[in-house]
Structures are given as structure tokens and as C-alpha cells.
Design a protein around this motif. Structure first.
Motif, PDB file in Angstrom:
ATOM      1  N   MET A   1      58.045  36.297  33.783  1.00 33.39           N
ATOM      2  CA  MET A   1      56.618  36.060  33.596  1.00 33.39           C
ATOM      3  C   MET A   1      55.863  37.390  33.561  1.00 33.39           C
ATOM      4  N   THR A   2      54.915  37.547  32.646  1.00 38.00           N
ATOM      5  CA  THR A   2      54.076  38.724  32.645  1.00 38.00           C
ATOM      6  C   THR A   2      52.941  38.546  33.637  1.00 38.00           C
ATOM      7  N   HIS A   3      52.392  39.682  34.067  1.00 33.60           N
ATOM      8  CA  HIS A   3      51.422  39.634  35.159  1.00 33.60           C
ATOM      9  C   HIS A   3      50.140  38.912  34.792  1.00 33.60           C
ATOM     10  N   ASP A   4      49.813  38.891  33.481  1.00 32.70           N
ATOM     11  CA  ASP A   4      48.519  38.341  33.085  1.00 32.70           C
ATOM     12  C   ASP A   4      48.604  36.910  32.570  1.00 32.70           C
ATOM     13  N   THR A   5      49.690  36.193  32.852  1.00 28.60           N
ATOM     14  CA  THR A   5      49.794  34.818  32.400  1.00 28.60           C
ATOM     15  C   THR A   5      48.783  33.931  33.120  1.00 28.60           C
ATOM     16  N   LEU A   6      48.505  32.778  32.511  1.00 28.15           N
ATOM     17  CA  LEU A   6      47.580  31.824  33.114  1.00 28.15           C
ATOM     18  C   LEU A   6      48.080  31.387  34.481  1.00 28.15           C
ATOM     19  N   LEU A   7      49.378  31.173  34.613  1.00 29.80           N
ATOM     20  CA  LEU A   7      49.920  30.762  35.902  1.00 29.80           C
ATOM     21  C   LEU A   7      49.684  31.834  36.954  1.00 29.80           C
ATOM     22  N   ARG A   8      49.857  33.094  36.592  1.00 29.59           N
ATOM     23  CA  ARG A   8      49.597  34.164  37.553  1.00 29.59           C
ATOM     24  C   ARG A   8      48.137  34.174  37.987  1.00 29.59           C
ATOM     25  N   ARG A   9      47.247  33.884  37.072  1.00 30.13           N
ATOM     26  CA  ARG A   9      45.817  33.817  37.436  1.00 30.13           C
ATOM     27  C   ARG A   9      45.562  32.672  38.411  1.00 30.13           C
ATOM     28  N   ILE A  10      46.246  31.556  38.221  1.00 31.34           N
ATOM     29  CA  ILE A  10      46.092  30.427  39.140  1.00 31.34           C
ATOM     30  C   ILE A  10      46.641  30.775  40.517  1.00 31.34           C
ATOM     31  N   LEU A  11      47.769  31.489  40.553  1.00 31.76           N
ATOM     32  CA  LEU A  11      48.390  31.842  41.829  1.00 31.76           C
ATOM     33  C   LEU A  11      47.665  32.976  42.540  1.00 31.76           C
ATOM     34  N   ASP A  12      46.843  33.730  41.834  1.00 29.27           N
ATOM     35  CA  ASP A  12      46.111  34.835  42.447  1.00 29.27           C
ATOM     36  C   ASP A  12      45.150  34.298  43.514  1.00 29.27           C
ATOM     37  N   PRO A  13      45.196  34.844  44.735  1.00 25.80           N
ATOM     38  CA  PRO A  13      44.305  34.347  45.805  1.00 25.80           C
ATOM     39  C   PRO A  13      42.827  34.386  45.456  1.00 25.80           C
ATOM     40  N   SER A  14      42.420  35.253  44.525  1.00 21.21           N
ATOM     41  CA  SER A  14      41.006  35.328  44.155  1.00 21.21           C
ATOM     42  C   SER A  14      40.532  34.052  43.460  1.00 21.21           C
ATOM     43  N   ALA A  15      41.463  33.228  42.989  1.00 21.98           N
ATOM     44  CA  ALA A  15      41.100  31.972  42.322  1.00 21.98           C
ATOM     45  C   ALA A  15      41.028  30.799  43.284  1.00 21.98           C
ATOM     46  N   ARG A  16      41.357  31.023  44.542  1.00 24.99           N
ATOM     47  CA  ARG A  16      41.542  29.895  45.451  1.00 24.99           C
ATOM     48  C   ARG A  16      40.264  29.092  45.680  1.00 24.99           C
ATOM     49  N   ALA A  17      39.102  29.744  45.723  1.00 29.28           N
ATOM     50  CA  ALA A  17      37.859  29.020  46.017  1.00 29.28           C
ATOM     51  C   ALA A  17      37.525  27.997  44.942  1.00 29.28           C
ATOM     52  N   ASP A  18      37.880  28.293  43.687  1.00 30.25           N
ATOM     53  CA  ASP A  18      37.589  27.343  42.606  1.00 30.25           C
ATOM     54  C   ASP A  18      38.624  27.498  41.490  1.00 30.25           C
ATOM     55  N   PRO A  19      39.770  26.853  41.637  1.00 34.70           N
ATOM     56  CA  PRO A  19      40.806  26.955  40.599  1.00 34.70           C
ATOM     57  C   PRO A  19      40.600  26.000  39.430  1.00 34.70           C
ATOM     58  N   TYR A  20      39.591  25.124  39.516  1.00 35.53           N
ATOM     59  CA  TYR A  20      39.485  24.027  38.561  1.00 35.53           C
ATOM     60  C   TYR A  20      39.176  24.466  37.127  1.00 35.53           C
ATOM     61  N   PRO A  21      38.380  25.520  36.903  1.00 37.48           N
ATOM     62  CA  PRO A  21      38.243  25.999  35.515  1.00 37.48           C
ATOM     63  C   PRO A  21      39.568  26.478  34.928  1.00 37.48           C
ATOM     64  N   LEU A  22      40.412  27.091  35.746  1.00 44.14           N
ATOM     65  CA  LEU A  22      41.726  27.509  35.268  1.00 44.14           C
ATOM     66  C   LEU A  22      42.606  26.300  34.954  1.00 44.14           C
ATOM     67  N   TYR A  23      42.492  25.243  35.776  1.00 44.43           N
ATOM     68  CA  TYR A  23      43.251  24.025  35.485  1.00 44.43           C
ATOM     69  C   TYR A  23      42.802  23.409  34.160  1.00 44.43           C
ATOM     70  N   ALA A  24      41.500  23.458  33.883  1.00 39.76           N
ATOM     71  CA  ALA A  24      41.000  22.921  32.606  1.00 39.76           C
ATOM     72  C   ALA A  24      41.598  23.697  31.437  1.00 39.76           C
ATOM     73  N   GLU A  25      41.712  25.011  31.589  1.00 35.36           N
ATOM     74  CA  GLU A  25      42.341  25.823  30.552  1.00 35.36           C
ATOM     75  C   GLU A  25      43.830  25.482  30.434  1.00 35.36           C
ATOM     76  N   LEU A  26      44.458  25.226  31.576  1.00 31.62           N
ATOM     77  CA  LEU A  26      45.883  24.894  31.592  1.00 31.62           C
ATOM     78  C   LEU A  26      46.158  23.589  30.855  1.00 31.62           C
ATOM     79  N   ARG A  27      45.252  22.617  30.986  1.00 27.82           N
ATOM     80  CA  ARG A  27      45.451  21.304  30.357  1.00 27.82           C
ATOM     81  C   ARG A  27      45.428  21.349  28.841  1.00 27.82           C
TER      82      ARG A  27
END
Length: 411
Positions: A1-27
Motif C-alpha cells: 500500500m502507498t502512504h497516500d491511499t484512501l485507506l491510509r487516510r481513514i486509518l490516520d488518527p487525524s481522521a478519527r473525529a469525523d471519518p464519515y466523509p472519507l467513508y462516503a468517498e470510499l463507497r
């Protein structure tokens, strides 16, 4: 996996407060391939189908050597055999049936129902302990101690030993989500020692209950006889540890996420204060809207599976993003709105299929009682910080602390 993948952004602790926009992109890509052998599934119907598909294995022994690394390090550190949560049929089915006998229907249909009075007393005692304070950390002062105390009573841990049990549980919980800057080696050593101490204690309790059983669940697990035979000593230990860790961590997040959501929706909080009957549908909507378990990693395919226009090959690692499925607009109307009156709310908050959360009835009741009493007894509660600081764990998502201020404590 490359560091800038969508999954890496979801796993990044900075996304923890609101991961839902990333989930919308994932869908937008219902079955996302990340790297050579990892597939991430994010839409409701595809997740539901895989949760019921026997070609998906929960047994870590089926992971290929190149599969994605663990997010749940405690499985590597545990000296115990896998609990039934991490097994496939027929081993899973046998152990789950044996665990269910002293816990719920059909053999023990009133176990959880009959705990209601005890749960209410524990909740009331914890709120009483707020004393004259006008601000508490809901996590440290309420959400963490409540489910551990419940598990102690369920397993039959003597009252005089509950403080030791709490200490081990707190250390193990910290191991799941180390504090920023904490030495990883020291954290793992402390977690391993707590697991060892807890295991020795439970082993002694098992031996004791074998000779003098009580009416607690541990005694039933030790002494039961039936078509499936008896659990081995190690299987009882593994099951007891599962009840502690899985039941504790998820309930902490359910209650804390629930109170955070209510404080962000004061109209719903006020309705709950005056109408306790709202608690049941409210908790179901919380399980959809802010589920305590965000994703299920480390599932493995034991055959090729065609899903969502993608072929997932045999031996691949599959991650199921339950929280994304719960916000899928193809399944739930206006999914980003918190609506306790929502109809047809068949969420994925407790999973689905043969691994549907074993402790769901107890977790539901704990959350209903906890949130109802907090709403009733805290006068003018409000958040001190929003968003609160979150734990880093991407699987078990919830605030590390939740500071709540209030004007007075009701009786």
C-alpha cells in the motif's frame, strides 16, 4: 500500500473525529483493492452478503503470509487459543452454543433481563460518585468502570477482587490504544503482564468454581454438560477473556459515543429525559449512526468471490467497513442525520450472520440504562470540548476522554 491511499487516510488518527466523509468517498468504489491482496468493502448490501458468506473466514490461521498487518495486536500477544469470535464452523458453532447456554435463549432466556436491577444500581452508584463536582470525564468516571463491573458480576468475580479486575482491564484496554508518545515496547510488556495476571486469576477462579459452583456464568461454563460435551479449561479461559475484552471495549464506545451524540442533539436529549421509552429506538439509531466497531479487518477468502463487479481471489484479506455501510444512502434515507424514530433500522452495528455480536442483548440494555440515567440526573449537561480527543484505534472508535459540565446532579 502507498502512504497516500484512501485507506491510509481513514486509518490516520487525524481522521478519527469525523471519518464519515472519507467513508462516503470510499463507497464510490464498493470493493476497493488496496495493494496486492487487500480488498476493502464499504457498501451495505455487499458487506451484509459477505457477513453471511461461508467463503469468508474469520480464522486468522487462514491469513496469507502477505496479508495486511494486524490492527488488533492483542491476538498476537495472547497465550490463549483463539476465542470463538476468531474461528470458523464447526469449531465456532460448538463454542458459541456452549457459551450461549448460560447467557441467553433457549436455555437461559432470563439471564440478561434479570440483570436490569443490578445494572441500574451500578449506574446509579457511579453517578452518585460524581459527588459535588460540576464537571466529569465521562469516559474515566463512568463509561469505562460500568461495563467492567457488569462483567465482574456476570462472571461471578468476588466483590473484594473487582478492583484488581478493573486494573487489569484498564491496562489491557490501554494496550489496544496506546497514548501518543508512549513507548511501544513498554506498552506491550505492560499489556502482556496484565493478560498473564488476569489469566492466572481466572484460572484460579475456574478451579474454585469447578469444586464449588455458584449461579454465575463462569460456574456454568465450567460445569455444563450437553450434546457438545464440556469446554476445556483453556476454552473457558479464552471465552472469559473474550467476554471481558470484546464486551468491555464495545460498550465503552457505545455509551460514550451515545452521550456525545445526545449532547450534540439537545432536543433528543430532552426527549429522553422526559420519556425513557425513547431509549430502545435511540440506542438502535446510535448503533447505526456512531457504531462502536467501525470495521472488521482480517477476514480471509477461502474461495474466489465475485462481488460488486470485482473478483476477490482466494486467500485475499478482506476488510468490512461496517460504519460506512451504516451510512450507505442506497440502504438508509438521509443517512447522515441522527433520527431515533428511523424505521426499518437494520444496521450493522453488531455485525450480522454467524458472528453477530454475542453480547448484543446485554450491550443494548447497558446503553439504554446508562444514557437514560445520565439524561435524567445531569442538569443542563454540555460539552467542554467538541470534538473531544479521540483514541487512535480505527476499529474501536470512540473518544479517549469526554469532559461534560453540568449545573447540578439530580437524585
Amino acid at each position: 500500500m502507498t502512504h497516500d491511499t484512501l485507506l491510509r487516510r481513514i486509518l490516520d488518527p487525524s481522521a478519527r473525529a469525523d471519518p464519515y466523509p472519507l467513508y462516503a468517498e470510499l463507497r464510490k468504489t464498493p470493493v476497493l483493492r488496496d495493494g496486492d491482496d487487500l480488498f476493502v468493502v464499504s457498501t451495505y448490501w455487499e458487506i451484509k452478503g459477505l457477513l453471511h458468506d461461508p467463503r469468508i473466514s474469520s480464522d486468522a490461521r487462514n491469513l496469507s503470509p502477505g496479508a495486511a498487518g494486524t490492527l488488533l495486536q492483542e491476538e498476537e500477544d495472547s497465550p490463549l487459543p483463539p476465542a470463538f469470535l476468531r474461528l470458523d464452523p464447526p469449531e465456532h458453532d460448538r463454542l458459541r452454543r456452549m457459551t450461549m447456554r448460560p447467557f441467553g435463549p433457549p436455555e437461559t432466556p432470563r439471564r440478561v433481563h434479570d440483570m436490569r436491577g443490578e445494572l441500574t444500581r451500578i449506574v446509579s452508584g457511579l453517578i452518585d460518585d460524581f459527588g459535588d463536582r460540576k464537571q466529569v470525564d465521562l469516559v474515566d468516571d463512568f463509561s469505562y468502570p460500568f461495563p467492567v463491573t457488569v462483567i465482574c458480576r456476570l462472571l461471578g468475580v468476588p466483590r473484594e477482587d473487582e478492583a484488581r479486575f478493573h486494573s487489569w482491564a484498564d491496562t489491557i484496554a490501554a494496550g489496544l490504544d496506546p497514548a501518543p508518545g508512549q513507548d511501544p515496547g513498554e506498552n506491550r510488556r505492560a499489556t502482556r503482564q496484565a493478560r498473564t495476571d488476569l489469566g492466572r486469576y481466572l484460572a484460579g477462579l475456574i478451579d474454585e468454581r469447578g469444586g464449588a459452583p455458584g449461579d454465575d456464568m463462569l460456574s456454568a461454563l465450567v460445569t455444563q454438560h450437553g450434546a457438545d460435551g464440556r469446554m476445556t479449561r483453556m476454552e473457558v479461559l479464552s471465552t472469559a477473556a473474550l467476554l471481558l475484552i470484546a464486551g468491555h471495549e464495545t460498550t465503552v464506545n457505545l455509551i460514550t459515543n451515545g452521550m456525545l451524540t445526545l449532547l450534540r442533539n439537545p432536543d433528543v436529549l430532552e426527549r429522553l429525559r422526559t420519556d425513557p421509552a425513547l431509549a430502545a429506538p435511540l440506542v438502535e439509531e446510535l448503533l447505526r449512526f456512531e457504531p462502536p466497531v467501525q470495521l472488521l479487518p482480517q477476514r480471509t477468502t477461502v474461495a474466489d468471490i465475485d462481488i460488486g463487479g470485482t473478483t476477490i481471489p482466494r486467500g485475499a484479506s478482506v476488510w468490512l467497513v461496517l460504519a460506512s455501510g451504516n451510512r450507505d444512502p442506497k440502504r438508509f434515507a438521509d443517512p447522515d442525520r441522527f433520527d431515533p424514530g428511523r424505521r426499518d433500522n437494520q444496521h450493522l452495528g453488531f455485525g450480522s450472520g454467524i458472528h453477530n455480536c454475542f453480547g448484543a442483548p446485554l450491550a443494548r440494555l447497558e446503553a439504554q440504562i446508562a444514557l437514560t440515567e445520565l439524561a435524567r440526573r445531569l442538569d443542563n449537561p454540555r460539552l467542554v470540548a467538541d470534538p473531544p480527543p479521540y483514541r487512535q484505534n480505527a476499529v474501536l472508535r470512540g473518544p479517549r476522554h469526554l469532559e461534560v459540565a453540568f449545573d447540578a446532579l439530580g437524585t
